[in-house]
Enzyme design. Structure first.
Site, PDB file in Angstrom:
ATOM      1  N   LYS A  42       0.858  -1.187   0.000  1.00 35.60           N
ATOM      2  CA  LYS A  42       0.000   0.000   0.000  1.00 35.60           C
ATOM      3  C   LYS A  42       0.895   1.238   0.000  1.00 35.60           C
ATOM      4  O   LYS A  42       1.639   1.463   0.950  1.00 35.60           O
ATOM      5  CB  LYS A  42      -0.904  -0.019   1.248  1.00 35.60           C
ATOM      6  N   ASP A  48      -2.772  10.036   3.385  1.00 34.44           N
ATOM      7  CA  ASP A  48      -4.147   9.601   3.632  1.00 34.44           C
ATOM      8  C   ASP A  48      -4.838  10.623   4.545  1.00 34.44           C
ATOM      9  O   ASP A  48      -4.689  10.574   5.766  1.00 34.44           O
ATOM     10  CB  ASP A  48      -4.147   8.207   4.282  1.00 34.44           C
ATOM     11  N   LYS A  94     -10.311  12.512   8.227  1.00 32.49           N
ATOM     12  CA  LYS A  94      -9.768  12.143   9.537  1.00 32.49           C
ATOM     13  C   LYS A  94      -9.776  13.349  10.470  1.00 32.49           C
ATOM     14  O   LYS A  94      -9.531  14.464  10.023  1.00 32.49           O
ATOM     15  CB  LYS A  94      -8.308  11.674   9.384  1.00 32.49           C
ATOM     16  N   ASP A  96       1.537   6.337   5.520  1.00 35.24           N
ATOM     17  CA  ASP A  96       0.614   5.363   4.922  1.00 35.24           C
ATOM     18  C   ASP A  96       1.210   4.740   3.652  1.00 35.24           C
ATOM     19  O   ASP A  96       0.584   3.899   3.026  1.00 35.24           O
ATOM     20  CB  ASP A  96      -0.726   6.054   4.619  1.00 35.24           C
ATOM     21  N   ASP A 107     -12.267   6.652   4.027  1.00 35.72           N
ATOM     22  CA  ASP A 107     -11.006   6.456   4.754  1.00 35.72           C
ATOM     23  C   ASP A 107     -10.562   4.987   4.724  1.00 35.72           C
ATOM     24  O   ASP A 107      -9.444   4.673   5.105  1.00 35.72           O
ATOM     25  CB  ASP A 107     -11.166   6.952   6.201  1.00 35.72           C
ATOM     26  N   GLU A 143      -9.531   3.347   2.312  1.00 35.26           N
ATOM     27  CA  GLU A 143      -9.074   3.466   0.919  1.00 35.26           C
ATOM     28  C   GLU A 143      -7.972   2.472   0.564  1.00 35.26           C
ATOM     29  O   GLU A 143      -7.853   2.068  -0.591  1.00 35.26           O
ATOM     30  CB  GLU A 143      -8.591   4.897   0.643  1.00 35.26           C
ATOM     31  N   ARG A 163      -7.611  -0.652   1.188  1.00 34.43           N
ATOM     32  CA  ARG A 163      -8.124  -1.930   0.690  1.00 34.43           C
ATOM     33  C   ARG A 163      -8.614  -1.808  -0.761  1.00 34.43           C
ATOM     34  O   ARG A 163      -8.583  -2.791  -1.510  1.00 34.43           O
ATOM     35  CB  ARG A 163      -9.235  -2.438   1.622  1.00 34.43           C
TER      36      ARG A 163
HETATM   37  N1  BES Z   1      -4.244   4.399   6.913  1.00 33.91           N
HETATM   38  C1  BES Z   1      -5.340   4.088   7.748  1.00 33.91           C
HETATM   39  C2  BES Z   1      -5.007   3.088   8.850  1.00 33.91           C
HETATM   40  C3  BES Z   1      -4.024   3.520   9.908  1.00 33.91           C
HETATM   41  C4  BES Z   1      -4.477   3.977  11.119  1.00 33.91           C
HETATM   42  C5  BES Z   1      -2.673   3.394   9.715  1.00 33.91           C
HETATM   43  C6  BES Z   1      -3.583   4.337  12.105  1.00 33.91           C
HETATM   44  C7  BES Z   1      -1.765   3.757  10.690  1.00 33.91           C
HETATM   45  C8  BES Z   1      -2.227   4.223  11.895  1.00 33.91           C
HETATM   46  C9  BES Z   1      -6.475   3.493   6.924  1.00 33.91           C
HETATM   47  O1  BES Z   1      -6.570   3.921   5.626  1.00 33.91           O
HETATM   48  C10 BES Z   1      -7.741   3.863   7.622  1.00 33.91           C
HETATM   49  O2  BES Z   1      -7.996   5.017   7.758  1.00 33.91           O
HETATM   50  N2  BES Z   1      -8.499   2.868   8.060  1.00 33.91           N
HETATM   51  C11 BES Z   1      -9.718   3.102   8.764  1.00 33.91           C
HETATM   52  C12 BES Z   1     -10.703   2.035   8.330  1.00 33.91           C
HETATM   53  C13 BES Z   1     -12.104   2.285   8.805  1.00 33.91           C
HETATM   54  C14 BES Z   1     -12.692   3.490   8.105  1.00 33.91           C
HETATM   55  C15 BES Z   1     -12.922   1.057   8.528  1.00 33.91           C
HETATM   56  C16 BES Z   1      -9.450   2.999  10.258  1.00 33.91           C
HETATM   57  O3  BES Z   1      -8.602   2.213  10.653  1.00 33.91           O
HETATM   58  O4  BES Z   1     -10.046   3.763  10.999  1.00 33.91           O
HETATM   59 ZN    ZN Z   2      -4.766   4.563   4.729  1.00 30.89          ZN
HETATM   60 ZN    ZN Z   3      -7.677   5.738   5.402  1.00 29.88          ZN
END
Ligand code: BES
Ligand code: ZN
Ligand code: ZN
Length: 483
Positions: free
Chosen positions: A245, A250, A257, A268, A327, A329, A331
């Site tokens: 990824k 992000d 966020k 990210d 968010d 994204e 996946r």
């Molecule tokens: N890049 C984030 C995940 C992340 C969180 C990485 C903290 C490093 C530290 C990812 O894209 C994300 O935002 N995931 C969301 C998914 C949710 C919306 C289902 C999350 O983890 O909140």
């Molecule tokens: Zn992300």
């Molecule tokens: Zn995200």
């Protein structure tokens, strides 16, 4: 800093500083020359404890035992302590007579000396130019110089690959765009056997990568699909495909966020940087496997043309995805990249991503989550991670979590309907893009916890850690013996 090994005994080496690891807490060892001073200073010799006795140029570092990771941590601690001095040279005795411990010592020194200074207008000079390891006892143990040399070179390559990934991850998002990532990948073609193909949005459209493209839509920086290949000189035994990824930023997109959570989202791209570094390391080690690194590089931003919650996307394999949270994204980008990766007919397929905050909640910030169907593969990775000093833990799939990704309007939703088990449901989302014949060849590594470090630990400075690089290189090295 130049690290040398010699057959001389420690006493016969002439340097300004001496590094001594304290394993025996009673301070009984021929290399310990300041028993009284250590006791007077209340030094206990605990793990990660160090003391500098400037007058005689001694650095004493606590070391709980002589296991490789303890040696790595102590070596890094010694370097961090010496950084404060003007000493130009230092020496250390070898504590345990095998090639693993020599490798660990070198990895600790190289990892511990990493600094990211790109944006500092003033930097403290690193004065230590030469570090000499006395390998006297190796002779007694009949380890050949060649074996020792190999262990040293391997350790250098592994630790430098991790440090190389850290530089990419630490670089600010303004400077580190998908195009920059592609340029860095291109530079790796200077390593023998490495080729690189870079694909732009036109190719993504042709390939019908609607999920990847949607994530990029509101970014002023165009996306890149990066495909690095390493072909060994000798006939390859296996084809291993890594997918990373590469979110160079992000913001969360329209499902924006909160400010506190956005900080550090330059990291990210850690999965993408890691797979590039693994390929670099594997090529430098001249491993006998065909290795591919595929990176989906894009930003996730906001704007009038941003993709939206409620949008329906079609991925490369034709599956439709209901967007319920922009968010989630990573996946989406990985879904298309994994489809592309399977066209290469891999024997093993490993994806790496800072995919979910839920993985950090589940396992803590030090540990990578490992998911997949193949228990043997998971076990191999667990073993390699332990050898490398990285922490991993397995999170298991189950049929109930799988059902939570159902969508009323499309084939699948991009988020789970439950707030629990988010690391696993993210992996199960990816599972929808893994063909039946590759299910058993696939592993998903969620590095969201260890990829970026707020407060230093072990040999990791604050900032990027290069998570995933060392464990995968150890895993590839182990594969040589297995088949
Ligand atoms: N890049 C984030 C995940 C992340 C969180 C990485 C903290 C490093 C530290 C990812 O894209 C994300 O935002 N995931 C969301 C998914 C949710 C919306 C289902 C999350 O983890 O909140
Ligand atoms: Zn992300
Ligand atoms: Zn995200």
């Amino acid at each position: 800093m130049n690290i040398k090994t010699t057959n001389e005994t420690l006493e016969n080496i002439n340097t300004q500083a001496v590094i001594v690891f304290i394993v025996d807490k009673n301070f009984n060892h021929v290399w310990i020359k300041h028993k009284k001073a250590l006791e007077a200073a209340n030094f206990k010799g605990e793990s990660e404890e160090a003391i500098l006795l400037l007058e005689d140029g001694y650095v004493y570092v606590g070391c709980a035992n002589l296991q490789p990771d303890e040696l790595r941590i102590a070596a890094a601690k010694a370097i961090k302590t010496l950084r404060q001095t003007s000493y130009k040279s230092a020496k250390i005795g070898s504590y345990i007579e095998d090639t693993h411990s020599m490798g660990a010592l070198i990895e600790g020194f190289v990892l511990g000396s990493y600094e990211f200074t790109k944006y500092k207008s003033k930097t403290e000079p690193f004065n230590l130019e030469e570090l000499i390891i006395s390998a006297d006892s190796y002779n007694q143990n009949k380890i050949s110089l060649e074996e020792l040399q190999n262990a040293k070179e391997t350790a250098y390559i592994i630790a430098n690959a991790a440090n190389w990934a850290k530089d990419i991850i630490n670089t600010a998002p303004y400077d580190y765009t998908p195009i920059q990532m592609a340029q860095d990948a291109q530079k790796l073609t200077s390593v023998e056997g490495v080729t690189c193909r870079i694909f732009d949005e036109k190719f993504l459209q042709e390939q019908k990568m609607g999920a990847f493209l949607a994530v990029n839509r509101a970014s002023v920086h165009p996306p890149r699909l990066i495909h690095l290949t390493y072909i060994p000189k000798e006939k390859s035994k296996k084809r291993v495909v890594f997918v990373g990824k590469g979110l160079t930023y992000d913001s969360g997109g329209l499902s924006l966020k909160p400010s506190d959570y956005m900080v550090s989202m330059k990291a990210d791209k850690s999965g993408g940087a890691a797979v590039m570094a693994i390929l670099k390391g594997a090529a430098e080690l001249k491993l006998p496997f065909e290795i591919h690194a595929i990176i989906g590089a894009t930003e996730n931003m906001i704007g009038g043309n941003a993709y939206k919650p409620d949008d329906i996307l079609t991925a490369k394999n034709g599956k439709t995805i209901e967007v319920r949270n922009t968010d989630a994204e990573g996946r989406l980008v990985l879904a298309d990249c994994l489809c592309y990766a399977q066209e290469l007919q891999p024997d093993l397929l490993i994806d790496m991503a800072t995919l979910t905050g839920a993985c950090v909640v589940a396992l803590g910030e030090y540990t990578t989550g490992v998911m997949g169907y193949n228990d043997k593969l998971k076990h191999e990775l667990y073993r390699a991670a332990t050898q490398s000093g990285e922490l991993v833990n397995s999170l298991s799939f189950n049929r109930y979590l799988k059902k939570l990704l159902k969508s009323n309007i499309a084939d699948i939703s991009n988020i789970s309907s439950s707030r629990y088990g988010g690391a696993i449901t993210a992996a199960l989302f990816l599972d929808n893009f893994i063909e039946e014949s590759f299910k058993d060849k696939w592993l998903h590594l969620d590095i969201a916890g260890p990829a970026y470090i707020e407060k230093e630990w072990g040999y990791n400075q604050s900032g990027a850690s290069g998570a995933g690089v060392r464990m995968n290189l150890y895993w590839l090295i182990n594969q040589q013996g297995d088949k």
